[in-house]
Design a protein around this motif. Structure first.
Motif, short mmCIF file in Angstrom:
data_model
loop_
_atom_site.label_atom_id
_atom_site.label_comp_id
_atom_site.label_asym_id
_atom_site.label_seq_id
_atom_site.Cartn_x
_atom_site.Cartn_y
_atom_site.Cartn_z
N LEU A 164 0.82 -1.21 0.00
CA LEU A 164 0.00 0.00 0.00
C LEU A 164 0.85 1.26 0.00
CD1 LEU A 164 -3.02 1.03 0.36
CD2 LEU A 164 -2.44 1.28 2.77
N GLY A 165 1.89 1.29 0.84
CA GLY A 165 2.72 2.48 0.94
C GLY A 165 3.40 2.80 -0.38
N ALA A 166 3.93 1.79 -1.04
CA ALA A 166 4.60 2.01 -2.32
C ALA A 166 3.62 2.54 -3.37
CB ALA A 166 5.24 0.71 -2.79
N ILE A 172 7.47 16.64 4.14
CA ILE A 172 7.73 15.47 5.01
C ILE A 172 8.66 14.43 4.39
CG2 ILE A 172 5.58 15.78 6.27
CD1 ILE A 172 4.32 13.58 4.64
N ASP A 173 9.39 14.81 3.36
CA ASP A 173 10.45 13.98 2.80
C ASP A 173 9.94 12.60 2.39
OD1 ASP A 173 12.94 13.17 1.94
OD2 ASP A 173 13.72 12.74 3.95
N LEU A 174 9.06 12.58 1.43
CA LEU A 174 8.50 11.31 0.96
C LEU A 174 9.57 10.38 0.40
CD1 LEU A 174 5.26 12.58 -0.85
CD2 LEU A 174 5.42 11.43 1.37
N ALA A 175 10.66 10.94 -0.10
CA ALA A 175 11.71 10.11 -0.69
C ALA A 175 12.35 9.17 0.34
CB ALA A 175 12.78 10.99 -1.33
N SER A 176 12.25 9.52 1.63
CA SER A 176 12.87 8.69 2.66
C SER A 176 11.90 7.70 3.29
CB SER A 176 13.48 9.57 3.75
OG SER A 176 12.46 10.21 4.51
N VAL A 177 10.64 7.67 2.85
CA VAL A 177 9.65 6.76 3.43
C VAL A 177 9.94 5.33 2.95
CG1 VAL A 177 7.21 6.13 3.52
CG2 VAL A 177 7.88 8.55 3.57
N ALA A 178 10.12 4.43 3.91
CA ALA A 178 10.42 3.04 3.57
C ALA A 178 9.26 2.10 3.88
CB ALA A 178 11.67 2.57 4.33
N SER A 179 8.21 2.60 4.52
CA SER A 179 7.07 1.76 4.90
C SER A 179 6.32 1.31 3.66
CB SER A 179 6.13 2.55 5.81
OG SER A 179 6.82 3.11 6.90
N THR A 180 6.03 0.03 3.58
CA THR A 180 5.33 -0.49 2.41
C THR A 180 3.90 -0.90 2.71
OG1 THR A 180 6.19 -2.72 2.84
CG2 THR A 180 7.46 -1.31 1.35
N GLY A 181 3.62 -1.35 3.93
CA GLY A 181 2.29 -1.82 4.27
C GLY A 181 1.43 -0.75 4.90
N TYR A 182 0.49 -1.17 5.73
CA TYR A 182 -0.46 -0.24 6.32
C TYR A 182 0.18 0.69 7.34
CZ TYR A 182 -4.42 -2.52 4.07
OH TYR A 182 -5.31 -2.98 3.14
N VAL A 183 1.39 0.35 7.81
CA VAL A 183 2.10 1.24 8.74
C VAL A 183 2.46 2.56 8.05
CG1 VAL A 183 4.45 0.44 8.23
CG2 VAL A 183 3.88 1.27 10.53
N PHE A 184 2.40 2.57 6.73
CA PHE A 184 2.61 3.81 5.97
C PHE A 184 1.71 4.93 6.48
CE2 PHE A 184 1.07 6.43 2.40
CZ PHE A 184 2.26 6.93 1.89
N LYS A 241 -6.97 -6.78 2.23
CA LYS A 241 -5.54 -6.97 1.94
C LYS A 241 -4.70 -7.03 3.21
CE LYS A 241 -6.83 -6.46 -2.34
NZ LYS A 241 -8.21 -5.98 -2.16
N MET A 242 -5.34 -6.87 4.38
CA MET A 242 -4.61 -6.96 5.65
C MET A 242 -4.19 -8.41 5.91
SD MET A 242 -3.32 -5.58 8.33
CE MET A 242 -4.04 -3.93 8.51
N SER A 243 -2.96 -8.60 6.33
CA SER A 243 -2.45 -9.95 6.60
C SER A 243 -1.61 -9.91 7.87
CB SER A 243 -1.58 -10.44 5.44
OG SER A 243 -0.40 -9.66 5.33
N GLY A 244 -1.25 -11.10 8.36
CA GLY A 244 -0.40 -11.16 9.54
C GLY A 244 0.95 -10.53 9.30
N ARG A 245 1.51 -10.70 8.10
CA ARG A 245 2.81 -10.12 7.77
C ARG A 245 2.75 -8.60 7.81
NH1 ARG A 245 5.11 -7.90 3.57
NH2 ARG A 245 3.32 -8.30 2.23
#
Length: 267
Positions: free
Chosen positions: A74-76, A184-196, A227-231
């Motif tokens: 999601l984050g990507a 907020i420096d989007l280029a440095s965001v590394a979160s890919t899942g819902y933690v984004f 799309k939420m999963s344990g991972r």
């Protein structure tokens, strides 16, 4: 709604296997808010969602499609959509799910909060508006108690560990000012899942910007699979814990430096 206008607005809608929902939700949004554009970001859905999106775009100049090579989270998807929206010159960039859980008919609540005139604190509007399930007036429909407890507990954990006063930092119905995303420096965001979602709230607050929550009614999807999963949940827990521990260490170090300076000044 306010007679003022927030500027050119686009809602970024990430999709993966949402062929049964996409035309329905985009149609509702464009009917209720014909001035709001839609950018569908599809991660090569095998069920033909990308084809549905292309058909919508062919019929409506207010709909655009960004096709990505595969499912990367999601984050990507949002980062790719934000980059396109900023490049296209939009003033307000929003987030919305494709499954109907975020009701287009309630978007006025978020837009009004973005434009609100100065209150007693002298502050006008907001830099980020969140459609919140867990503020007074917010609600969820068709959620089992276990899922509600998990969401409420997760947000309590976020507030406690990161020290932020946001009731629904994991929510995905949002409006950002262009200037907020640029700050907020989007280029440095590394979160890919819902933690984004939590990541961007925290970055906004750390940049000294204003986050406002407005109540929404969140409706559980009727078609398709979550799309939420344990991972994804584990990624969220680990990242938030890491951020919180770093923040506490930084505060402790800052406090130690202040005490050391005070001791030197007292001599």
């Amino acid at each position: 709604m306010s007679t003022e206008h927030p500027g050119r607005t686009v809602m970024v809608v990430p999709t993966y296997n949402e062929a049964d929902n996409l035309a329905w939700i985009v149609g509702r949004l464009r009917t209720r808010h014909p001035d709001v554009h839609v950018l569908v970001v599809d991660d090569a859905s095998p069920d033909g969602t990308g084809r549905v999106a292309d058909e919508l775009a062919a019929d409506d100049p207010g709909v655009q499609v960004l096709h990505r090579a595969g499912k990367e989270g999601l984050g990507a998807a949002y980062l790719a959509g934000f980059a396109r929206a900023l490049a296209d010159g939009y003033d307000v960039v929003g987030e919305m799910d494709a499954d109907g859980s975020h009701q287009p008919e309630q978007l006025d609540r978020l837009r009004d909060a973005l434009l609100r005139r100065p209150g007693p604190d002298g502050v006008a509007g907001a830099d980020l508006v969140i459609g919140s399930r867990w503020v007074p007036g917010g609600s969820v429909v068709n959620w089992p108690r276990r899922r509600e407890a998990l969401s409420r507990g997760g947000n309590l954990y976020v507030r406690s560990l990161l020290g932020i006063d946001v009731r629904d930092a994991t929510a995905g119905y949002r409006l950002f000012r262009r200037e907020t995303l640029e700050a907020i420096d989007l280029a440095s965001v590394a979160s890919t899942g819902y933690v984004f979602q939590t990541d961007l709230v925290w970055r906004t607050l750390r940049a000294g910007l204003r986050v406002v929550e407005v109540p929404i009614e969140f409706v559980e999807r009727e078609r398709g699979e979550s799309k939420m999963s344990g991972r994804v949940a584990l990624e969220s827990l680990l990242r938030i814990t890491g951020w919180g521990l770093r923040e506490r260490r930084a505060r402790a170090a800052q406090g130690a430096r202040r005490m050391a300076r005070a001791g030197r000044d007292a001599r």
